[in-house]
Design an enzyme around this catalytic site. Structure first.
Site, PDB file in Angstrom:
ATOM      1  N   ARG B 270      55.072  38.169  35.761  1.00  0.00           N
ATOM      2  CA  ARG B 270      55.375  38.966  36.956  1.00  0.00           C
ATOM      3  C   ARG B 270      56.436  38.268  37.801  1.00  0.00           C
ATOM      4  O   ARG B 270      56.332  37.079  38.060  1.00  0.00           O
ATOM      5  CB  ARG B 270      54.113  39.149  37.787  1.00  0.00           C
ATOM      6  N   GLN B 338      43.246  38.779  42.584  1.00  0.00           N
ATOM      7  CA  GLN B 338      44.259  38.627  43.634  1.00  0.00           C
ATOM      8  C   GLN B 338      45.631  38.355  43.041  1.00  0.00           C
ATOM      9  O   GLN B 338      46.643  38.911  43.470  1.00  0.00           O
ATOM     10  CB  GLN B 338      43.826  37.469  44.561  1.00  0.00           C
ATOM     11  N   GLY B 341      47.423  41.238  41.794  1.00  0.00           N
ATOM     12  CA  GLY B 341      47.806  42.244  42.781  1.00  0.00           C
ATOM     13  C   GLY B 341      47.107  43.560  42.518  1.00  0.00           C
ATOM     14  O   GLY B 341      45.957  43.600  42.093  1.00  0.00           O
ATOM     15  N   GLU B 365      18.577  34.443  36.679  1.00  0.00           N
ATOM     16  CA  GLU B 365      18.211  33.125  36.155  1.00  0.00           C
ATOM     17  C   GLU B 365      18.089  32.099  37.274  1.00  0.00           C
ATOM     18  O   GLU B 365      18.440  30.931  37.111  1.00  0.00           O
ATOM     19  CB  GLU B 365      19.260  32.644  35.133  1.00  0.00           C
TER      20      GLU B 365
END
Lengths: 259, 401, 347
Positions: B270, B338, B341, B365
């Site tokens: 990206r 995050q 995006g 658990e």
């Protein structure tokens, strides 16, 4: 029936390969069995199971590189042999084939030698045919299916691939075969196999053990390089008509040599 | 101190990784959306011996060690949590509990088919009204001649609908001095009349798995099926969690790795502000944290596994590994979303599935809060583990193979 | 120093693998630069007319063996003859195409002739006395320059890495017939049958992929039947669009891929999906038709060697990643593109 499967150790195919100081490096990517060889091991194990026999994994490499041989053992190979000698550093295909042929001769009474179709590092696919030539045994490359095998009569029938289709070939044994992916998915090592393999002991033969002098190599790699980092420069193909655009693109593709 | 993994361990790791990548990963997105496990998965795991990996060969298992179990869980959860949940409840809560507390007859009758994967097991402890406050469960078991009659509801049971057997803890002595002393544990054949079960839907995560409820209405269970002695139920259940929790810790470590790999791959592709986002420091900070948590979680669970191999009581270490790894995996998955995006918010990428899956482990658990209390007790020297009547067996390659 | 180059002409029952002529062309160029000569080696049954083609492509001489025992491909008798031809002609360089057969024969001949093979060569330098051959290794992640210290130097050429020469129908030369001393009874192998292969190309293995996206369904020039509702019209149009994609793929021997948008819209099955949630591919050539190129699609194909994008929208993100971009209607461009490529590849 005695089957020898030749296995090679290579860097993981996901590794990033770089050239450092003129040497090829794969960082700390793990070494694995050449993925193509797994198909050969699978074929060997099936043939031995169906016709009675023993499978020996044969590896030419450095003594401490055990991944390929151990993987073959973990899949179920009965025995293994490693051939290792510092004099073999930098061997070309013909030299390696001479060593492997000598090892097969030393193992003795071998009915069938299996190879993966090529190795992911050097991608030559030459070893199976050169070993066959040196041993003067029939060479059957790119086999996808074993249709019949009668070890007692020394006869074998296989289906092998060519560009134009498949060829059904009958051959005498012993023979040297390379196996393609079309053979079928190789099995995973079983847990029992993994345990056995990690404890397995196998002989390590040097050239002296094979009784041969270091074979000479004629092919050298004086230079290795990384592909140039290509900045993507988009070339817009123009034309007044779709036909013209198409023709311009075809010319570009021909020049780019991707057809 | 040997920190390296043995050749055997590396081969186990690679084998499970290959299986999960080839046979589960390609369709896992689809299965998560459909809300169920692909039908071939559990049979394949059985076939490959994964369902009995850490059980001695003489009891139908593969005779591998506890570290191999952990490595397998890490590899499975790196593809999807639902795979590791199978191991947690089948291998952990059921098989290892039988291995530790079962009689020889019980091991022969139940453990062998379970370890071979011919039967599937699950752990039925939690109830609609009791989870963390396990001592106050309400399901009962009333002695009746050579049997016990079980009544009650168990809920949030993984593999409830698919399992053949369940390890069930109920109250057998209603008026015991302390509530936890009145519990007993049974191996129940879920085909017994009176057992009804079904799947629960609408879960936040682990949708490619199966979670359900089991109802016991006058279910007759032979007395020989009691695991441990009457009144030992609490101890047996806590041992079960020592096994299950370990697999959760190892699995969560795999989830961190998956979140990390997704994040580095995406960040390297990206571009924003004229460069790859992996060159931006705030993104790098998130990735660094994930990488660190992966290392830490790994060391914690491997140490717990080593202690199990040695036969050393490891409740503290397993609890610590579970607490750390699961909390870290939730953080890692959240940061992975995050980093992606808007794409992280879509099921186009796997990270939203990692986040939804990760949350469950902070609850089951033994919730994070329970783990914190356990750790505080140890740290304040208020907890001293007494020797159990039946200890978890150490790994011994000779006798296990 | 004048050089003699021997080019092996690989064929199947008389149908030549065109890479053989690329090798012939290279042989002729090397020979010309050194003032030497180029010969072709043709072995088989009923292949005498291939000698004429070899002359048209520039061979000065043709070594030929036409014999029943050579009808089907079996490497052993063929290698015997290759070695015999080499011993008679004494070439400095031997060129083979990197076909399944070419690779095998080159490898075996190298053993007989006590030399080596430089396999899958994409570039060749013959300026200095010896050859310097460039080839991809590690699946193309690196390149190596190879040399061969012995003679003859044997190379196998990667298909389409070297240009095919223009044939000159006026050219001719001398044919030397090789002695075939092979007795069919002595052969250790026998070819029993030939089977056609199933034609579907798998996405993961394909070296060429043609993909269709949402754009396959956008074609205002088409008039759908009256009785279809909006959704059905869309699928009807997409079917036609994907047929164009398939035609191009057939000509190129390529696999057909699709964007997620196309799969979600029901234009094509999920098996064809390329992208983050589909398959990740790395072909030599990727032709994206009517695909916008959002990052999740790119994730599946960005490591393709050459990306061609055809899209009506000049702002489509895919144009940032394509090597060649065409702004235009895929429905108008694909037919002439397909026809043009068909003509080139078959010619």
């Amino acid at each position: 029936m005695k089957i020898v499967v030749c296995v090679k150790q290579v860097p993981d195919t996901a590794a990033t390969m770089v050239v450092e100081n003129g040497n090829i490096s794969w960082g700390d990517a793990p070494l694995i069995i050449n993925p193509w060889d797994e198909f050969a091991v699978e074929a060997a194990l099936n043939l031995a199971a169906d016709h009675g026999g023993e499978v020996t994994a044969l590896c030419l490499g450095k003594e401490e590189e055990t991944e390929a041989i151990k993987h073959a053992l973990a899949m179920g190979a009965d025995a293994a042999v490693m051939v290792s000698d510092p004099a073999l550093e930098g061997s070309d295909n013909v030299a390696a084939s001479k060593v492997i042929s000598a090892a097969i001769t030393k193992i003795g009474e071998v009915d069938l030698v299996l190879f993966g179709q090529q190795s992911v590092d050097t991608d030559t696919g030459l070893l199976p045919v050169q070993v066959a030539r040196l041993l003067n045994w029939p060479s059957l490359t790119l086999v996808s299916k074993f249709e019949g095998i009668t070890p007692a009569e020394g006869r074998l029938q296989v289906v092998r691939s060519m560009e134009e289709g498949n060829q059904v070939v009958e051959s005498r044994m012993p023979a040297v075969v390379s196996v393609t992916k079309d053979y079928g998915e190789p099995r995973y090592p079983s847990f029992m196999g993994i345990r056995k393999a990690s404890k397995a002991e196998y002989p390590v033969w040097s050239l002296a053990d094979l009784g041969i002098d270091p074979p000479s190599s004629t092919i050298a790699w004086p230079e290795v390089s990384e592909p140039a980092e290509k900045e993507i420069v988009t070339e817009v193909i123009d034309g007044d008509t779709p036909e013209e655009k198409a023709k311009n693109l075809i010319d570009k593709l021909i020049a780019e040599k991707v057809l | 101190m040997e920190f390296g993994l043995s050749e055997e361990h590396l081969m186990v790791q690679r084998m499970v990784r290959d299986f999960a990548a080839k046979e589960v990963a390609p369709t896992i997105q689809e299965q998560d959306r459909l809300g169920c496990m692909a039908p071939h998965v559990i049979p394949r795991m059985a076939e490959l011996g994964i369902l009995g990996i850490t059980i001695p060969v003489k009891y139908g298992g593969q005779g591998m060690d506890y570290i191999s179990l952990g490595l397998a869980c890490e590899e499975l959860e790196a593809v999807d949590t639902s795979l590791r949940v199978v191991i947690s409840v089948h291998n952990g809560l059921t098989c290892l509990t039988l291995l530790q507390w079962g009689t020889e007859e019980q091991k022969k009758e139940f453990l062998i088919p379970l370890a071979k994967g011919e039967k599937i097991g699950c752990g039925a402890f939690t109830e609609p009204g009791a989870g963390s406050d396990f001592a106050h469960i309400q399901a009962t078991g009333k002695k009746d001649g050579n049997s016990y009659i079980l009544n009650g509801e168990k809920m949030w049971i993984s593999l409830a609908s698919a399992a053949d057997y369940a390890v069930v803890t109920v109250r057998t002595t209603p008026d015991a001095n302390q509530a936890y002393q009145g519990l007993s544990t049974f191996l129940v054949d879920l085909d017994t009349p009176g057992v009804t079960r079904d799947d629960l839907h609408g879960k936040l995560g682990i949708r490619a798995g199966s979670t359900g409820w089991i109802s016991f209405q006058d279910v007759q269970v032979p007395a020989e099926n009691m695991i441990g002695q009457e009144g030992e139920g609490f101890k047996v259940t806590m041992s079960a969690f020592d096994s299950g929790r370990y697999t959760v810790a190892a699995g969560a470590t795999g989830l961190i790795r998956a979140a990390l790999n997704s994040s580095t791959n995406y960040a390297d592709q990206r571009r924003a502000f004229g460069e790859k986002i992996s060159d931006l420091q705030l993104i790098q900070a998130k990735i660094a944290r994930m990488a660190l948590d992966y290392q830490a979680s790994r060391l914690l669970y491997l140490k717990a596994g080593w202690m199990k191999n040695q036969g050393i009581r490891n409740t503290r270490e397993t609890s610590a590994a579970k607490w750390y790894a699961t909390e870290a995996s939730f953080q890692a998955a959240s940061e992975a979303v995050q980093i992606h995006g808007a794409y992280g918010f879509s099921d186009e990428y796997p990270v939203e599935r990692y986040l939804r899956n990760a949350k469950g482990a902070l609850i089951y658990e033994g919730s994070s809060e329970i783990q914190a209390l356990i750790q505080a007790d140890y740290a304040l020297d208020r907890r001293h583990d007494k020797k159990l009547r039946k200890e978890s067996p150490p790994y011994d390659q000779e006798s296990w193979t | 120093m004048t050089k003699k180059i021997l080019a092996y002409i690989d064929h199947f029952h008389g149908k030549v693998q065109s890479a053989s002529w690329e090798g012939m062309g290279l042989a002729v160029r090397i020979a010309a630069d050194s003032g030497g000569e180029a010969a072709a080696l043709i072995l088989g049954e009923g292949i005498k007319d291939l000698a004429d083609q070899a002359f048209h492509y520039g061979a000065d001489q043709v070594y030929l063996a036409d014999h029943a025992v050579l009808k089907d491909f079996r490497p052993e008798p063929l290698t015997d003859l290759i070695t015999a031809a080499a011993e008679e002609y004494q070439p400095d360089v031997m060129i083979f195409p990197t076909t399944t057969r070419g690779r095998t024969l080159a490898g075996m001949a190298a053993v007989d002739l006590d030399t080596g093979v430089m396999v899958d060569v994409i570039n060749l330098d013959w300026g200095g006395g010896k050859l310097s051959a460039t080839r991809p290794i590690y699946g193309g992640k690196l390149f190596a320059k190879l040399t061969c210290s012995s003679s003859p130097e044997i190379v196998t050429l990667r298909t389409r890495a070297f240009d095919k020469p223009e044939p000159d129908p006026e050219r001719s030369g001398t044919v030397t017939n090789l002695d075939v001393k092979l007795d069919p009874a002595d052969q250790t192998t026998k070819v029993l049958d030939h089977q056609e292969k199933a034609s579907a190309v798998s996405l993961s293995d394909a070296s060429v992929i043609v993909t269709g996206g949402r754009g396959t369904a956008v074609n205002p020039a088409l008039t759908p039947p009256d009785d279809l509702d909006e959704e059905a019209v869309e699928k009807w149009k997409a079917e036609k669009g994907f047929a164009l994609v398939q035609n191009l793929a057939d000509v190129l021997g390529a696999a057909v891929g699709a964007s997620r948008a196309a799969v979600d819209a029901g234009y094509i099955e999920y098996d064809h999906q390329v992208g983050q949630t589909g398959k990740v591919v790395s072909p030599d050539l990727y032709i994206a038709c009517g695909i916008s190129g959002a990052i999740q699609h790119l994730a599946g194909m960005r490591s393709s060697k050459v990306i061609v994008a055809i899209n009506k929208d000049p702002d489509a993100p895919i144009f940032n990643f394509a090597r060649f971009g065409m702004v235009g209607d895929m429905h108008e461009i694909l037919p002439p593109l397909t026809d043009g490529l068909k003509a080139y590849l078959e010619g």
